[in-house]
Write an enzyme that holds these catalytic residues in place. Structure first.
Site, PDB file in Angstrom:
ATOM      1  CG  HIS A 174       1.157 -54.703  -0.950  1.00  0.00           C
ATOM      2  ND1 HIS A 174       1.179 -54.807   0.425  1.00  0.00           N
ATOM      3  CD2 HIS A 174       0.345 -53.643  -1.222  1.00  0.00           C
ATOM      4  CE1 HIS A 174       0.410 -53.851   0.943  1.00  0.00           C
ATOM      5  NE2 HIS A 174      -0.090 -53.137  -0.033  1.00  0.00           N
ATOM      6  CB  CYS A 225      -1.963 -49.559   2.599  1.00  0.00           C
ATOM      7  SG  CYS A 225      -1.968 -51.319   2.249  1.00  0.00           S
ATOM      8  CG  HIS A 228       0.582 -49.171  -2.689  1.00  0.00           C
ATOM      9  ND1 HIS A 228       0.734 -48.313  -1.623  1.00  0.00           N
ATOM     10  CD2 HIS A 228      -0.107 -50.245  -2.212  1.00  0.00           C
ATOM     11  CE1 HIS A 228       0.150 -48.844  -0.557  1.00  0.00           C
ATOM     12  NE2 HIS A 228      -0.370 -50.027  -0.883  1.00  0.00           N
ATOM     13  CD  GLU A 229      -1.855 -52.446  -4.769  1.00  0.00           C
ATOM     14  OE1 GLU A 229      -1.622 -53.333  -3.935  1.00  0.00           O
ATOM     15  OE2 GLU A 229      -2.477 -51.403  -4.483  1.00  0.00           O
TER      16      GLU A 229
HETATM   17 ZN   LIG Z   1      -1.274 -51.488   0.176  1.00  0.00          ZN
END
Ligand SMILES: [Zn+2]
Length: 136
Positions: free
Chosen positions: A130, A85, A126-127
């Site tokens: 977040h 990341c 993954h996003e």
């Molecule tokens: Zn990330």
């Protein structure tokens, strides 16, 4: 406008607020910043540029895509992987799903549904993590 990458894990651990059309300029900044980092980054969430709103931008097989308020509504075939990341150093283990169905809003704030598989699905997961304040 290219923005600085947020690396403060306390900030990144906060759950992002729902995005509204007021945040369209943020989405553009997110795309500009993502493109500026394209050598080492395939997706970004708005909190990575210091804005705690639910917006993600990512490389969808060579074409950039922006989603507002994305949510995974269906997932199948879990697997273990390792991810990096831009906001962190090194890689960490993550559990992902091969196939996901996402509900999101486009730039006109119309609700859309789309199924993604493989690498693109992994980026989106993954996003979206977040947005939830989850860092790999
Ligand atoms: Zn990330």
């Amino acid at each position: 406008m290219i923005r600085n990458i947020m690396k403060d894990e306390t900030f990144l651990s906060q759950k992002a607020e729902p995005a509204t059309p007021d945040e369209l300029p943020i989405a553009q900044d997110l795309l500009d910043t993502l493109i500026a980092h394209k050598g080492g980054c395939v997706g970004m969430a708005a909190n990575m540029i210091g804005v705690s709103k639910r917006i993600i931008a990512f490389d969808n097989e060579g074409k950039y895509m922006v989603m507002f308020n994305p949510e995974i509504i269906k997932k199948s075939q879990p697997y273990e992987t390792e991810e990096g990341c831009l906001s962190l150093t090194g890689t960490r283990k993550a559990r992902r799903w091969q196939s996901i169905k996402v509900q999101y809003q486009n730039e006109r704030f119309q609700t859309r549904f789309k199924t993604f598989t493989g690498w693109t699905a992994q980026i989106i997961q993954h996003e979206i993590d977040h947005c939830e304040g989850i860092i790999i």
